[in-house]
Scaffold this motif. Structure first.
Motif, PDB file in Angstrom:
ATOM      1  N   LYS A  42       0.828  -1.213   0.000  1.00 11.00           N
ATOM      2  CA  LYS A  42       0.000   0.000   0.000  1.00 11.00           C
ATOM      3  C   LYS A  42       0.860   1.260   0.000  1.00 11.00           C
ATOM      4  O   LYS A  42       0.674   2.159  -0.829  1.00 11.00           O
ATOM      5  CB  LYS A  42      -0.930  -0.012   1.234  1.00 11.00           C
ATOM      6  N   THR A  43       1.807   1.315   0.952  1.00 14.97           N
ATOM      7  CA  THR A  43       2.673   2.492   1.019  1.00 14.97           C
ATOM      8  C   THR A  43       3.520   2.608  -0.249  1.00 14.97           C
ATOM      9  O   THR A  43       3.749   3.705  -0.766  1.00 14.97           O
ATOM     10  CB  THR A  43       3.581   2.407   2.269  1.00 14.97           C
ATOM     11  N   THR A  44       3.957   1.464  -0.744  1.00 12.47           N
ATOM     12  CA  THR A  44       4.739   1.472  -1.983  1.00 12.47           C
ATOM     13  C   THR A  44       3.935   2.098  -3.114  1.00 12.47           C
ATOM     14  O   THR A  44       4.464   2.864  -3.917  1.00 12.47           O
ATOM     15  CB  THR A  44       5.163   0.041  -2.345  1.00 12.47           C
ATOM     16  N   PHE A  84       2.081  10.701   5.642  1.00 11.42           N
ATOM     17  CA  PHE A  84       2.962   9.546   5.802  1.00 11.42           C
ATOM     18  C   PHE A  84       2.481   8.629   6.918  1.00 11.42           C
ATOM     19  O   PHE A  84       1.894   9.078   7.898  1.00 11.42           O
ATOM     20  CB  PHE A  84       4.388  10.016   6.105  1.00 11.42           C
ATOM     21  N   GLN A  85       2.778   7.352   6.715  1.00 11.44           N
ATOM     22  CA  GLN A  85       2.385   6.356   7.716  1.00 11.44           C
ATOM     23  C   GLN A  85       3.012   6.679   9.079  1.00 11.44           C
ATOM     24  O   GLN A  85       2.345   6.646  10.101  1.00 11.44           O
ATOM     25  CB  GLN A  85       2.834   4.978   7.228  1.00 11.44           C
ATOM     26  N   ASN A  86       4.325   6.973   9.060  1.00 10.29           N
ATOM     27  CA  ASN A  86       4.971   7.462  10.289  1.00 10.29           C
ATOM     28  C   ASN A  86       5.030   8.969  10.136  1.00 10.29           C
ATOM     29  O   ASN A  86       5.764   9.465   9.307  1.00 10.29           O
ATOM     30  CB  ASN A  86       6.396   6.939  10.409  1.00 10.29           C
ATOM     31  N   LEU A 177      -3.943   9.549   1.985  1.00  7.88           N
ATOM     32  CA  LEU A 177      -3.721   9.423   3.433  1.00  7.88           C
ATOM     33  C   LEU A 177      -3.229   8.019   3.747  1.00  7.88           C
ATOM     34  O   LEU A 177      -3.923   7.039   3.496  1.00  7.88           O
ATOM     35  CB  LEU A 177      -5.019   9.705   4.200  1.00  7.88           C
ATOM     36  N   ASP A 178      -2.017   7.943   4.327  1.00  9.12           N
ATOM     37  CA  ASP A 178      -1.436   6.636   4.627  1.00  9.12           C
ATOM     38  C   ASP A 178      -1.651   6.278   6.092  1.00  9.12           C
ATOM     39  O   ASP A 178      -0.944   6.766   6.965  1.00  9.12           O
ATOM     40  CB  ASP A 178       0.060   6.640   4.279  1.00  9.12           C
ATOM     41  N   GLU A 179      -2.617   5.438   6.335  1.00  8.77           N
ATOM     42  CA  GLU A 179      -2.967   4.983   7.687  1.00  8.77           C
ATOM     43  C   GLU A 179      -3.037   6.119   8.698  1.00  8.77           C
ATOM     44  O   GLU A 179      -2.304   6.126   9.689  1.00  8.77           O
ATOM     45  CB  GLU A 179      -1.966   3.912   8.160  1.00  8.77           C
ATOM     46  N   PRO A 180      -3.926   7.071   8.461  1.00  6.74           N
ATOM     47  CA  PRO A 180      -4.003   8.197   9.392  1.00  6.74           C
ATOM     48  C   PRO A 180      -4.445   7.788  10.789  1.00  6.74           C
ATOM     49  O   PRO A 180      -4.173   8.507  11.744  1.00  6.74           O
ATOM     50  CB  PRO A 180      -5.030   9.126   8.740  1.00  6.74           C
TER      51      PRO A 180
HETATM   52 MG   LIG Z   1       2.453   1.032   4.712  1.00 11.65          MG
END
Ligand SMILES: [Mg+2]
Ligand SMILES: Nc1ncnc2c1ncn2[C@@H]1O[C@H](COP(=O)(O)OP(=O)(O)OP(=O)(O)O)[C@@H](O)[C@H]1O
Lengths: 254, 330
Positions: A42-44, A84-86, A177-180
């Motif tokens: 997903k992030t990729t 970003f996820q982090n 939105l990456d895992e907000p």
């Molecule tokens: Mg990810």
């Protein structure tokens, strides 16, 4: 013409196919969920869409034009913006300055204007303009009392919100939105869902939302894409996804 | 408060400071020796502030600022010697024209050098710049020693002495003001955002490669100005001055004062300048003492004396007015 379209998009890291044959289309004012187990890619995918990674195959079209090969900042200019996820905030800058950085590409005054701030010049107009816009944006997120705080001193939930506000400050057409909700407690997650609702009502923007938490995605997205091992295994409405055998398999590890 | 009033307050404060120094000179509290120390400190303030832009604000490790200073010094000095010989006009005006044009020339030469090494090494993430600038400083030093046309290993003599206490005061004020205004602009925010998180900066629309090169070139420019100032103060250039250890000394000023605080740089430059004078007798131990000071710093104040705090006279005045108002209402 679709806002975002990917064609056969894929990337391989030294033999590992992190994303492959990825095809999605996102139109105006949509909220699409992207779910999948850990390491599904997903992030990729976000990194491919935003120019952090160069795809090994396929194409990404924004409003019909390919953005492959553009630098991330150029893709922002095309109307894609992400979180970003982090969380990645500018920690030692104020909350307001975090947002102001994101207005950068909409501004135009040069170095001479910076040094010689002549009254009535572009410097003053543009700075006054983004100061106002930045404060308004933060007020929408109920952070007007935090404008002068250092970003690093915000509580976790507000840091997430600030990152979203900052992404919106670039005035995107598509917000990624990456895992907000990662790391949030149920109360914060609930607030986040309200925030997303709120963004949809107040901004002319489509959202592609990565989320681990199935129930959250099911609750707010009208369309969901499920990926596993880098490929799409299902697409559809929340009801369809819930009943999908492959999805159940992927999540239960069967 | 109106911006114009704010600028007036700052200018007024500087004028008072200048008058105080001049008064101390006139009444004899500050003799010629002390004036020399003050000027040396002023030059260090210029070069260390420029390094602070690159390292403290932009977040790029740069270990060769003595090299940029050398370029600025040689460029300004040789052009200065030439212009002094060919220009025909009253001395006072000639002095100003030569000083300004030569400092700019030296600064631009240094900025070009900054572009040449910055463009290839800043495209990459990470600390390549540290290694490249370290090598660059040495290359410049050795090149100077081997180019007879600009002076070689000999001391360059006959440079017009155009810098005294007044000039250094004005130069320091201009450079600090320019850097301060730069940092508080969209360009400055872009620069700081790169230090904070390069990936995030790029993701919100900051052309990071451009701003790394831009910030670094401006830093080199002001280091070049510092070099020219040094040449016009001493009236000579000693090629042995621009060693790696000198680059390190500049770096120490930045770290000690606080990465990302020009106020800190000024204070640290003054402290180290005074310390240097006190340590003259034990010159061999100077670097050891620096090291000890730095270690103490890392333990007790890892962000430097000032962190990222900036002193502002305007702020002080505003706070004072606010306090007065409070007292009146209560
Ligand atoms: Mg990810
Ligand atoms: N730069 C890279 N180099 C090599 N492998 C990578 C790189 N980036 C991602 N991968 C691999 O690609 C796969 C997908 O990772 P990705 O981070 O996209 O997963 P994800 O779906 O976001 O997972 P999570 O839910 O844990 O965030 C993983 O196997 C990961 O190790």
């Amino acid at each position: 013409m679709a806002l975002l379209e990917t064609k056969g998009l894929g990337i391989t890291f030294g033999g590992l196919r992190a994303v492959g044959d990825f095809e999605i289309t996102i139109g105006d004012h949509e909220l699409v969920g992207l779910i999948g187990p850990n390491g599904a890619g997903k992030t990729t995918l976000f990194n491919l869409l935003t120019g952090v990674y160069l795809p090994t195959d396929g194409d990404v079209l924004v409003e019909g034009k390919s953005v492959v090969g553009l630098k991330p900042y150029q893709i922002v200019e095309k109307g894609l913006s992400r979180t970003f996820q982090n969380i990645r905030l500018f920690k030692d800058m104020t909350v307001l300055d975090n947002v102001k950085v994101a207005f950068h590409h909409k501004m135009s005054y040069g170095t001479a204007n910076t040094l010689f701030r002549i009254p009535g010049s572009k410097y003053w107009k543009e700075e006054a303009d983004i100061d106002k816009k930045g404060r308004e944006l933060l007020a929408l997120f109920k952070m007007e009392d935090n404008v002068n705080d250092m970003a690093k001193n915000l509580p976790y939930g507000k840091q997430r919100k600030l990152e979203i506000a900052r992404a919106l400050a670039t005035e995107p057409k598509l917000l990624l939105l990456d895992e907000p909700a990662a790391g949030m407690n149920p109360q914060e997650t609930k607030e986040l869902m309200e925030t997303i609702h709120f963004i949809r009502e107040n901004f002319d923007v489509s959202i592609l939302l990565i989320e681990h938490d199935m129930s959250l995605v099911m609750g707010i997205c009208e369309r969901i894409i499920v990926i596993d091992y880098g490929v799409i295994i299902a697409k559809g409405t929340p009801e369809e996804i819930k009943k999908n055998e492959k999805v159940i398999g992927a999540y239960l590890g069967q | 408060m109106k911006k114009r009033v704010e600028y007036l307050i700052t200018t007024g404060g500087l004028t008072v400071l200048y008058l105080v120094i001049m008064l101390l000179i006139v009444v004899g509290v500050l003799n010629g020796y002390y004036v020399g120390v003050i000027i040396a400190i002023g030059i260090n303030i210029i070069v260390a502030s420029s390094l602070n832009l690159a390292t403290g604000f932009l977040g790029q490790l740069a270990l060769g600022h003595a090299g940029f200073m050398a370029i600025g010094a040689y460029g300004a000095a040789h052009l200065g010697k030439y212009l002094m010989a060919v220009l025909v006009m009253p001395d006072f005006i000639k002095g100003i024209i030569v000083l300004v044009s030569c400092l700019l020339f030296g600064g631009i030469l240094a900025a070009i050098a900054g572009l040449l090494i910055g463009i290839p090494s800043l495209r990459l993430r990470g600390d390549y710049l540290g290694i490249v600038t370290l090598g660059f400083g040495e290359i410049i030093r050795i090149s100077i020693f081997n180019i007879e046309a600009i002076g070689g290993a000999r001391t360059v003599l006959g440079i017009p002495k155009l810098v005294g206490i007044t000039q250094i005061f004005i130069l320091v004020a201009i450079v600090l003001a320019a850097l301060y205004l730069l940092v508080r602009s969209r360009h400055g925010r872009a620069i700081i955002s790169i230090r904070e998180d390069e990936i995030a900066a790029e993701a919100v629309g900051v052309p990071t490669t451009f701003y790394k090169v831009y910030g670094f070139a401006i830093s080199a420019f002001f280091a070049g100005i510092a070099g020219g100032t040094l040449a016009f103060y001493q009236g000579l250039i000693d090629p042995k001055k621009f060693t790696f250890m000198f680059s390190v000394e500049i770096f120490i000023i930045v770290v000690l004062g606080g990465m990302g605080s020009f106020t800190g740089t000024v204070i640290a430059a003054i402290l180290l300048g005074v310390m240097n004078e006190l340590l003259h007798a034990v010159d061999n131990w100077r670097m050891v003492i620096y090291a000890v000071v730095l270690i103490a710093m890392m333990i007790f104040r890892p962000k430097g004396l000032m962190g990222t705090y900036e002193f502002s006279l305007v702020k002080v005045v505003k706070d004072y007015i606010a306090k007065r108002k409070n007292q009146k209402t209560t």
